[in-house]
Design an enzyme around this catalytic site. Structure first.
Site, PDB file in Angstrom:
ATOM      1  N   GLU A  46       0.740  -1.248   0.059  1.00 56.24           N
ATOM      2  CA  GLU A  46      -0.182  -0.068   0.019  1.00 56.24           C
ATOM      3  C   GLU A  46       0.941   1.258  -0.070  1.00 56.24           C
ATOM      4  O   GLU A  46       1.477   1.506   0.997  1.00 56.24           O
ATOM      5  CB  GLU A  46      -0.971  -0.099   1.202  1.00 56.24           C
ATOM      6  CG  GLU A  46      -1.620   1.326   1.317  1.00 56.24           C
ATOM      7  CD  GLU A  46      -2.347   1.500   2.613  1.00 56.24           C
ATOM      8  OE1 GLU A  46      -2.741   2.811   2.847  1.00 56.24           O
ATOM      9  OE2 GLU A  46      -2.371   0.635   3.390  1.00 56.24           O
ATOM     10  N   ARG A  93       0.775  10.437   0.719  1.00 53.18           N
ATOM     11  CA  ARG A  93       0.983  11.278   1.642  1.00 53.18           C
ATOM     12  C   ARG A  93       2.221  12.151   1.184  1.00 53.18           C
ATOM     13  O   ARG A  93       2.613  13.332   1.758  1.00 53.18           O
ATOM     14  CB  ARG A  93       1.459  10.677   3.060  1.00 53.18           C
ATOM     15  CG  ARG A  93       0.192  10.124   3.633  1.00 53.18           C
ATOM     16  CD  ARG A  93       0.840   9.225   4.975  1.00 53.18           C
ATOM     17  NE  ARG A  93      -0.361   8.486   5.371  1.00 53.18           N
ATOM     18  CZ  ARG A  93      -0.103   7.621   6.513  1.00 53.18           C
ATOM     19  NH1 ARG A  93       0.967   7.425   7.052  1.00 53.18           N
ATOM     20  NH2 ARG A  93      -0.992   6.718   6.888  1.00 53.18           N
ATOM     21  N   THR A 117      -4.126   6.358   1.329  1.00 52.51           N
ATOM     22  CA  THR A 117      -4.560   8.050   1.538  1.00 52.51           C
ATOM     23  C   THR A 117      -5.037   8.638   0.730  1.00 52.51           C
ATOM     24  O   THR A 117      -4.600   9.898   0.347  1.00 52.51           O
ATOM     25  CB  THR A 117      -3.018   8.854   2.108  1.00 52.51           C
ATOM     26  OG1 THR A 117      -2.451   7.821   3.054  1.00 52.51           O
ATOM     27  CG2 THR A 117      -3.322   9.782   3.099  1.00 52.51           C
ATOM     28  N   LYS A 165     -11.575  -0.719   5.689  1.00 50.52           N
ATOM     29  CA  LYS A 165     -10.320  -0.359   6.428  1.00 50.52           C
ATOM     30  C   LYS A 165     -10.818   0.423   7.749  1.00 50.52           C
ATOM     31  O   LYS A 165     -11.799   0.979   7.867  1.00 50.52           O
ATOM     32  CB  LYS A 165      -9.440   0.646   5.742  1.00 50.52           C
ATOM     33  CG  LYS A 165      -8.289   1.114   6.674  1.00 50.52           C
ATOM     34  CD  LYS A 165      -7.518   2.334   5.888  1.00 50.52           C
ATOM     35  CE  LYS A 165      -6.428   2.895   6.652  1.00 50.52           C
ATOM     36  NZ  LYS A 165      -5.827   3.805   5.797  1.00 50.52           N
TER      37      LYS A 165
END
Length: 215
Positions: free
Chosen positions: A49, A53, A77, A137
């Protein structure tokens, strides 16, 4: 509106079934992308993953898709539909969000890369559930109630499974995975900053292999 297709659900399930540990990767230096991923894969990790960011996230996804065709590579993100589109264009095979908006949930229903929506409350989960999502998630896991919260979620929603991320550590991963409604766990402990900055890829491979062996 129609509900989420079974094809999308099967794709997400395939990702989560590939490996019980999902490393949360934030690329600070593009030169680290391939050796870091290689170290994780060598240690047994099958899901990567890559978070958005940093400005290097999309480039890293492109690199990793070419370098590791047998490993699931996705984007984390992702907070806006525009980022979702960019992640898909970069080759992401799945998309993970820190939270949910109606716009993201609806876009994910027909997107090429399946969505694993981030939720921290049962109400947020129900927004996705109403559209057909059954895999989520759970973030930030420890702050949002951790294992007791997930046990409570299982009562009214036994058909939902989670990938808790946020505060999960090597020492607690096994306890999370012992829950029937946890398919995998995500964490940053697999990519310690000091090891990455030092280029100590052997240490990261050992950490990944050791973390898997603990389960």
């Amino acid at each position: 509106m129609s509900s989420l297709s079974m094809q999308h659900r099967h794709q997400v399930q395939s990702v989560l079934a590939a490996c019980p540990l999902v490393p949360v990767i934030s690329i600070q230096d593009p030169a680290h992308t391939l050796p870091l991923a290689g170290a994780l894969v060598e240690g047994g990790i099958r899901i990567l993953e890559v978070t958005l960011r940093t400005e290097h996230g999309l480039g890293a996804i492109r690199q990793l898709r070419k370098a590791f065709p047998d490993v699931w590579v996705g984007a984390g993100t992702v907070a806006q539909v525009s980022q979702y589109r960019q992640a898909e264009a970069a080759g992401a095979q799945f998309v993970i969000t820190p939270g949910v908006t109606r716009e993201l949930l609806e876009f994910g229903m027909t997107a090429h890369a399946p969505l694993l929506p981030g939720v921290s409350t049962i109400s947020e989960m129900m927004l996705g559930y109403a559209l057909g999502y059954r895999e989520f998630k759970f973030f930030p896991a420890e702050v949002a109630g951790g294992i007791p919260a997930l046990k409570a979620f299982a009562g009214p929603f036994p058909d939902v499974s989670f990938c808790p991320t946020g505060g999960v550590r090597r020492e607690t991963a096994r306890d999370y995975l012992a829950l029937a409604n946890v398919a995998a766990v995500g964490g940053t402990w697999l990519t310690p900053r000091e090891s990455v900055e030092a280029g100590d890829w052997a240490a990261i491979s050992e950490l990944a292999a050791g973390s898997l062996a603990d389960l």
